[in-house]
Design a protein around this motif. Structure first.
Motif, PDB file in Angstrom:
ATOM      1  N   ALA A 165       0.824  -1.201   0.000  1.00 31.08           N
ATOM      2  CA  ALA A 165       0.000   0.000   0.000  1.00 31.08           C
ATOM      3  C   ALA A 165       0.866   1.261   0.000  1.00 31.08           C
ATOM      4  CB  ALA A 165      -0.927  -0.005   1.215  1.00 31.08           C
ATOM      5  N   ALA A 166       1.961   1.240   0.770  1.00 32.67           N
ATOM      6  CA  ALA A 166       2.875   2.388   0.786  1.00 32.67           C
ATOM      7  C   ALA A 166       3.484   2.603  -0.602  1.00 32.67           C
ATOM      8  CB  ALA A 166       3.973   2.163   1.824  1.00 32.67           C
ATOM      9  N   TYR A 167       3.858   1.512  -1.249  1.00 33.40           N
ATOM     10  CA  TYR A 167       4.413   1.607  -2.600  1.00 33.40           C
ATOM     11  C   TYR A 167       3.361   2.108  -3.582  1.00 33.40           C
ATOM     12  CZ  TYR A 167       6.579  -0.004  -6.983  1.00 33.40           C
ATOM     13  OH  TYR A 167       7.098  -0.077  -8.251  1.00 33.40           O
ATOM     14  N   VAL A 179      -6.704  -2.710  -1.161  1.00 30.81           N
ATOM     15  CA  VAL A 179      -5.867  -3.896  -0.970  1.00 30.81           C
ATOM     16  C   VAL A 179      -6.739  -5.140  -0.936  1.00 30.81           C
ATOM     17  CG1 VAL A 179      -4.234  -5.054   0.578  1.00 30.81           C
ATOM     18  CG2 VAL A 179      -4.167  -2.557   0.329  1.00 30.81           C
ATOM     19  N   ARG A 180      -6.322  -6.197  -1.644  1.00 28.84           N
ATOM     20  CA  ARG A 180      -7.061  -7.454  -1.626  1.00 28.84           C
ATOM     21  C   ARG A 180      -6.079  -8.627  -1.583  1.00 28.84           C
ATOM     22  NH1 ARG A 180     -12.346  -6.909  -5.526  1.00 28.84           N
ATOM     23  NH2 ARG A 180     -13.059  -8.483  -4.069  1.00 28.84           N
ATOM     24  N   PHE A 213      -9.128  -2.254   2.936  1.00 26.35           N
ATOM     25  CA  PHE A 213      -9.015  -3.687   2.674  1.00 26.35           C
ATOM     26  C   PHE A 213     -10.346  -4.176   2.146  1.00 26.35           C
ATOM     27  CE2 PHE A 213      -9.464  -8.153   4.164  1.00 26.35           C
ATOM     28  CZ  PHE A 213      -8.546  -8.691   3.265  1.00 26.35           C
ATOM     29  N   ASP A 214     -10.333  -4.678   0.922  1.00 21.94           N
ATOM     30  CA  ASP A 214     -11.566  -5.069   0.230  1.00 21.94           C
ATOM     31  C   ASP A 214     -11.746  -6.570   0.124  1.00 21.94           C
ATOM     32  OD1 ASP A 214     -11.877  -2.392  -0.031  1.00 21.94           O
ATOM     33  OD2 ASP A 214     -11.632  -2.301  -2.196  1.00 21.94           O
ATOM     34  N   GLY A 215     -11.091  -7.337   1.000  1.00 25.90           N
ATOM     35  CA  GLY A 215     -11.308  -8.769   1.040  1.00 25.90           C
ATOM     36  C   GLY A 215     -10.502  -9.537   0.018  1.00 25.90           C
ATOM     37  N   ILE A 230      -2.475  -6.240  -4.793  1.00 25.90           N
ATOM     38  CA  ILE A 230      -2.805  -7.656  -4.661  1.00 25.90           C
ATOM     39  C   ILE A 230      -1.714  -8.312  -3.824  1.00 25.90           C
ATOM     40  CG2 ILE A 230      -3.220  -9.846  -5.832  1.00 25.90           C
ATOM     41  CD1 ILE A 230      -5.333  -7.792  -6.468  1.00 25.90           C
ATOM     42  N   VAL A 231      -2.124  -9.006  -2.769  1.00 27.11           N
ATOM     43  CA  VAL A 231      -1.178  -9.621  -1.840  1.00 27.11           C
ATOM     44  C   VAL A 231      -1.312 -11.139  -1.882  1.00 27.11           C
ATOM     45  CG1 VAL A 231      -0.460  -9.812   0.575  1.00 27.11           C
ATOM     46  CG2 VAL A 231      -1.262  -7.614  -0.321  1.00 27.11           C
TER      47      VAL A 231
END
Length: 358
Positions: A165-167, A179-180, A213-215, A230-231
């Motif tokens: 997210a920082a990037y 973020v998902r 955070f969208d799941g 995307i993580v």
């Protein structure tokens, strides 16, 4: 404002010195604030610089005898690092002689060398490899991890999300990146226990951070523009990345074959050429070049080994922006805020459990 010097592993990449120098020169023409430390065979670097006086005036050469090959294992690279262009470029960051390093060489070797030399940031268990990927949305997305860590726990995934997210805020300009977590379904009941635990912690941490955070998200939605970060673990992430890149090449080759199949198709190509050129530009990995090792005490960027001069220039531009926007400091601040939020949530949950037990 002149930025800190960028150490360039001039021997890295499939095309070697010429392409790395041409890429650095292109980046310098675009941004005259860039300064370079060119690391590698001094004779070959000087020869390549003859055609680029603007780069020569903004560069210093650091001679290196050795080169890390694509076949070298990380353990072999570590033993030889101090005398190689890759190792000396990273060491220049450690010593403060450069603000960041760029290499198109062996990814595993670069990660091993960078991790040993720079160490991970406080609060980060493992560094992650992150890259930008094109989407149908208004901006590219950040995806991590792409191969640095094949097996991850929930804590690793949460840290990846914070770093990603920082990037993303730097790379895309978004104040609140979405973020998902990559999963086999979007429902809360889908996926492994690790993914579910990471999702629960991210829901809590996101409230105190500049991200939402969208799941979960499935792999077929990666390029739809439904997320900004995307993580995933490095095993799944690397497979997903290679699948996307392979599909892009498949589509490009299929179009090329279709347009060459008949005279009518060739005429159709001429008519549709503006659209196909736009597609080519969007799918060209050189336009999205520059993967970042997040979580280290220093900035290290991996260029595609097969990158053109344009691709190298884009990797250099990514590096410079991360320096300018103080990526490492941003990650440290976000991590501290998230850890405090997660710890508070854990204590509340523990209090509920002890209350119900009594």
């Amino acid at each position: 404002m002149t930025l800190p010097r960028i150490a360039v592993d001039a021997m890295g990449g499939d095309e070697g010195v010429r392409t790395m120098i041409e890429g650095a020169a292109l980046a310098r023409r675009r941004h005259d604030r860039f300064q370079f430390l060119l690391v590698g065979d001094e004779r070959r670097i000087k020869a390549a610089l003859k055609n680029h006086p603007n780069l020569r005036a903004a560069s210093e050469i650091l001679h290196a005898e050795g080169v890390i090959s694509g076949e070298d294992k990380p353990s072999q690279a570590l033993r030889r690092a101090k005398d190689t262009s890759m190792g000396m470029a990273v060491d220049a960051v450690k010593a403060g002689h450069a603000g960041a390093a760029v290499s198109g060489g062996n990814t595993g070797a670069l990660m091993a060398i960078a991790k040993l030399a720079l160490r991970t940031m406080p609060g980060i268990d493992r560094p992650a490899l992150a890259a930008l990927m094109p989407t149908l949305g208004d901006n590219d997305l950040v995806m991590l991890d792409l191969g640095a860590n094949t097996d991850c726990d929930a804590r690793n995934l949460v840290q990846f999300a914070i770093m990603g997210a920082a990037y993303a805020r730097i790379a895309t300009g978004l104040e609140q990146p979405r973020v998902r977590l990559l999963n086999i379904g979007t429902e809360d009941i889908k996926g492994t226990g690790t993914l579910k635990d990471a999702a629960a912690e991210l829901k809590s941490a996101a409230r105190s951070l500049a991200m939402s955070f969208d799941g979960f998200i499935e792999a077929d939605r990666l390029s739809r523009g439904d997320a900004d970060v995307i993580v995933t673990d490095g095993f799944s992430g690397n497979i997903a990345l290679k699948s996307v890149e392979g599909t892009a090449r498949f589509v490009a080759d299929l179009l090329r074959r279709s347009f060459a199949s008949s005279l009518r198709s060739k005429l159709g190509f001429l008519i549709s050429r503006p659209a196909t050129e736009l597609l080519k530009h969007h799918l060209d990995p050189n336009n999205h070049n520059g993967a970042v090792f997040l979580g280290l005490n220093g900035v290290v960027v991996k260029s595609h080994g097969s990158a053109s001069a344009l691709g190298v220039a884009n990797a250099v531009a990514v590096t410079a922006r991360l320096l300018e926007e103080n990526l490492t400091e941003r990650i440290a601040a976000d991590l501290a805020s998230a850890e405090a939020r997660i710890e508070t949530a854990r204590r509340k949950e523990a209090g509920k459990d002890s209350g119900s037990a009594s």
